[in-house]
Design an enzyme around this catalytic site. Sequence first.
Site, mmCIF file in Angstrom:
data_model
loop_
_atom_site.group_PDB
_atom_site.id
_atom_site.type_symbol
_atom_site.label_atom_id
_atom_site.label_comp_id
_atom_site.label_asym_id
_atom_site.label_seq_id
_atom_site.Cartn_x
_atom_site.Cartn_y
_atom_site.Cartn_z
ATOM 1 N N HIS A 218 0.785 -1.233 0.000
ATOM 2 C CA HIS A 218 0.000 0.000 0.000
ATOM 3 C C HIS A 218 0.823 1.292 0.000
ATOM 4 O O HIS A 218 0.271 2.378 -0.114
ATOM 5 C CB HIS A 218 -0.984 0.042 1.182
ATOM 6 C CG HIS A 218 -0.325 0.339 2.501
ATOM 7 N ND1 HIS A 218 0.174 -0.641 3.310
ATOM 8 C CD2 HIS A 218 -0.081 1.507 3.143
ATOM 9 C CE1 HIS A 218 0.701 -0.091 4.390
ATOM 10 N NE2 HIS A 218 0.563 1.221 4.321
HETATM 11 C C1 UD1 Z 1 -2.247 5.885 5.231
HETATM 12 C C2 UD1 Z 1 -1.021 6.467 5.912
HETATM 13 C C3 UD1 Z 1 0.082 5.415 5.942
HETATM 14 C C4 UD1 Z 1 -0.401 4.123 6.551
HETATM 15 C C5 UD1 Z 1 -1.675 3.667 5.869
HETATM 16 C C6 UD1 Z 1 -2.243 2.474 6.610
HETATM 17 C C7 UD1 Z 1 -0.628 8.875 5.666
HETATM 18 C C8 UD1 Z 1 0.144 9.916 4.939
HETATM 19 N N1 UD1 Z 1 -0.501 7.619 5.192
HETATM 20 O O1 UD1 Z 1 -1.892 5.605 3.893
HETATM 21 O O2 UD1 Z 1 1.162 5.900 6.708
HETATM 22 O O3 UD1 Z 1 0.593 3.149 6.407
HETATM 23 O O4 UD1 Z 1 -2.652 4.713 5.907
HETATM 24 O O5 UD1 Z 1 -3.135 1.745 5.857
HETATM 25 O O6 UD1 Z 1 -1.315 9.181 6.605
HETATM 26 N N2 UD1 Z 1 -9.099 4.780 0.469
HETATM 27 C C9 UD1 Z 1 -10.340 4.202 0.297
HETATM 28 N N3 UD1 Z 1 -11.030 3.855 1.420
HETATM 29 C C10 UD1 Z 1 -10.589 4.068 2.674
HETATM 30 C C11 UD1 Z 1 -9.335 4.676 2.830
HETATM 31 C C12 UD1 Z 1 -8.597 5.017 1.720
HETATM 32 O O7 UD1 Z 1 -10.793 3.978 -0.820
HETATM 33 O O8 UD1 Z 1 -11.289 3.713 3.651
HETATM 34 C C13 UD1 Z 1 -8.309 5.112 -0.739
HETATM 35 C C14 UD1 Z 1 -8.585 6.526 -1.283
HETATM 36 O O9 UD1 Z 1 -8.525 6.468 -2.665
HETATM 37 C C15 UD1 Z 1 -7.410 7.317 -0.757
HETATM 38 C C16 UD1 Z 1 -6.295 6.270 -0.762
HETATM 39 O O10 UD1 Z 1 -6.923 5.042 -0.425
HETATM 40 O O11 UD1 Z 1 -7.110 8.432 -1.547
HETATM 41 C C17 UD1 Z 1 -5.168 6.562 0.207
HETATM 42 O O12 UD1 Z 1 -5.676 6.758 1.546
HETATM 43 P P1 UD1 Z 1 -4.843 7.642 2.614
HETATM 44 O O13 UD1 Z 1 -5.466 7.516 3.938
HETATM 45 O O14 UD1 Z 1 -4.630 9.004 2.074
HETATM 46 O O15 UD1 Z 1 -3.423 6.984 2.595
HETATM 47 P P2 UD1 Z 1 -3.009 5.463 2.795
HETATM 48 O O16 UD1 Z 1 -2.293 5.023 1.564
HETATM 49 O O17 UD1 Z 1 -4.159 4.671 3.260
HETATM 50 N N1 UDP Z 2 -4.176 -5.435 8.491
HETATM 51 C C1 UDP Z 2 -5.464 -5.968 8.509
HETATM 52 N N2 UDP Z 2 -6.014 -6.335 7.318
HETATM 53 C C2 UDP Z 2 -5.359 -6.205 6.131
HETATM 54 C C3 UDP Z 2 -4.052 -5.652 6.133
HETATM 55 C C4 UDP Z 2 -3.492 -5.266 7.333
HETATM 56 O O1 UDP Z 2 -6.071 -6.120 9.572
HETATM 57 O O2 UDP Z 2 -5.930 -6.564 5.092
HETATM 58 C C5 UDP Z 2 -3.577 -5.035 9.771
HETATM 59 C C6 UDP Z 2 -2.264 -5.697 10.064
HETATM 60 O O3 UDP Z 2 -2.468 -6.964 10.663
HETATM 61 C C7 UDP Z 2 -1.601 -4.688 10.994
HETATM 62 C C8 UDP Z 2 -2.115 -3.358 10.473
HETATM 63 O O4 UDP Z 2 -3.278 -3.662 9.700
HETATM 64 O O5 UDP Z 2 -2.029 -4.863 12.316
HETATM 65 C C9 UDP Z 2 -1.099 -2.699 9.614
HETATM 66 O O6 UDP Z 2 -1.695 -1.605 8.959
HETATM 67 P P1 UDP Z 2 -1.285 -1.124 7.500
HETATM 68 O O7 UDP Z 2 -0.546 -2.182 6.799
HETATM 69 O O8 UDP Z 2 -2.516 -0.597 6.892
HETATM 70 O O9 UDP Z 2 -0.377 0.155 7.813
HETATM 71 P P2 UDP Z 2 1.108 0.382 8.373
HETATM 72 O O10 UDP Z 2 1.359 -0.520 9.517
HETATM 73 O O11 UDP Z 2 2.040 0.169 7.232
HETATM 74 O O12 UDP Z 2 1.087 1.824 8.739
#
Ligand code: UD1
Ligand code: UDP
Length: 380
Positions: A218
């Site tokens: 991601h």
């Molecule tokens: C965010 C965090 C990242 C973390 C990740 C965990 C920041 C800068 N990044 O990244 O550090 O590792 O969350 O998962 O805060 N979207 C959906 N549905 C949702 C959420 C997101 O469709 O419920 C899509 C949208 O298109 C959105 C994109 O995902 O634009 C990115 O979401 P965003 O929260 O901006 O960043 P993450 O890549 O999720």
């Molecule tokens: N996780 C989850 N379902 C998924 C992917 C990740 O429950 O499909 C959980 C995972 O077990 C961990 C947390 O989400 O506890 C990690 O979050 P993510 O990978 O979104 O973000 P990061 O840790 O890189 O910020």
Amino acid sequence: MKIVTIIGARPQIIKAAAISRAIHTHFKDQITELIVHTGQHYDDNMSAIFFTEMGIPTANYNLSVGSGNHGVQTARMMEGIESILLNEKPDALLVYGDTNSTLAGALAASKIHIPVVHIEAGLRSYNKAMPEEINRITCDHCSTLLFSPTNQGIANLVKEGFSTSTHAKASIDYPLVFKTGDIMFDNSMFFSSIANEKQGLVETLQLTPGGFILCTIHRDSNTDKPEHLNQIIRGLLQIQRVSNQAIVLPLHPRTRKKMTELLEPAVAEELQGNTSIQVIDPAGFLDMISLESNCSLVITDSGGVQKEAFFFKKPCIILREQTEWVEIVENGNALLVGSSEAKLIEAYHQLTNKKDFTYPPFFGDGHASEEICRLMIEHL
Ligand code: UD1
Ligand code: UDP
């Protein structure tokens, strides 16, 4: 003591389960917690599912900020958080990790003189191209209590001028730094027996325990650059062929969107035609730790998932150039490959041939959350 906890992205919701559980079980006479959900993540399988299955109290406020560019998203969060803080007048604001929700909470609170408590303090990738690195550094430098999970986290803070000496009353100018262990380890230990009792994805997807690979992707550095995304998927297709194992890919919504836009037609076609690579929706936490504990190998760019691979004693290929969790790489449990197809394949062979894995207790004893609550009561 009244604290306001900020959550927003999936990993923070999961982390909040550990602290909320510790408060409810041991400290409910001393700590009242109000939860503010920024709404950074909002799909049911990125947010609501964790409240239900991990017993997290319903958020007291939901700002419903949603997705957006960094500035817009962070600013909207700050506006909402500031107004709640002015109204609730808590003794402290608690934030987790390094997302935009973390940054918004830390900036909003510190500007109006509410002490910030940062859980997962001190972690550094030393790559400021990562939005998370900016969020971590900024948050640490406006925090009053900094709880670091690892020795490396403490060393990073000392390098930036923090002192590890203790005094009774902490403030933003005299912050206190503690190594507490990792609350994600607390969660994995607490939920693993519950996960194993549940009929879950391992059965539904007809996976052979010990005979499949788990992958998550991601990071913007992997999803948004066509060359990187295509190299990773090509690498996975090749690993599937040589390993003859199923690969399960619970896909973050960001990655699903980008794969539709950026995959080369031949790569997309091959992925679709390979029934041993199962691309599924994001999993719940119980399914996720059951997949982690039953797989043979983890391939991920997630901070949380690379650690959970270690907790469940699985080798891990990290789809990044650096990690904040250097211990697991230095100890030989994980290899960094960036987004290179060639390095991914090489790492697969290296880790499958390696026999002598060890799992030292880098992440504490599973009771970091209680320690954090005790320290908040003592020092705020
Ligand atoms: C965010 C965090 C990242 C973390 C990740 C965990 C920041 C800068 N990044 O990244 O550090 O590792 O969350 O998962 O805060 N979207 C959906 N549905 C949702 C959420 C997101 O469709 O419920 C899509 C949208 O298109 C959105 C994109 O995902 O634009 C990115 O979401 P965003 O929260 O901006 O960043 P993450 O890549 O999720
Ligand atoms: N996780 C989850 N379902 C998924 C992917 C990740 O429950 O499909 C959980 C995972 O077990 C961990 C947390 O989400 O506890 C990690 O979050 P993510 O990978 O979104 O973000 P990061 O840790 O890189 O910020």
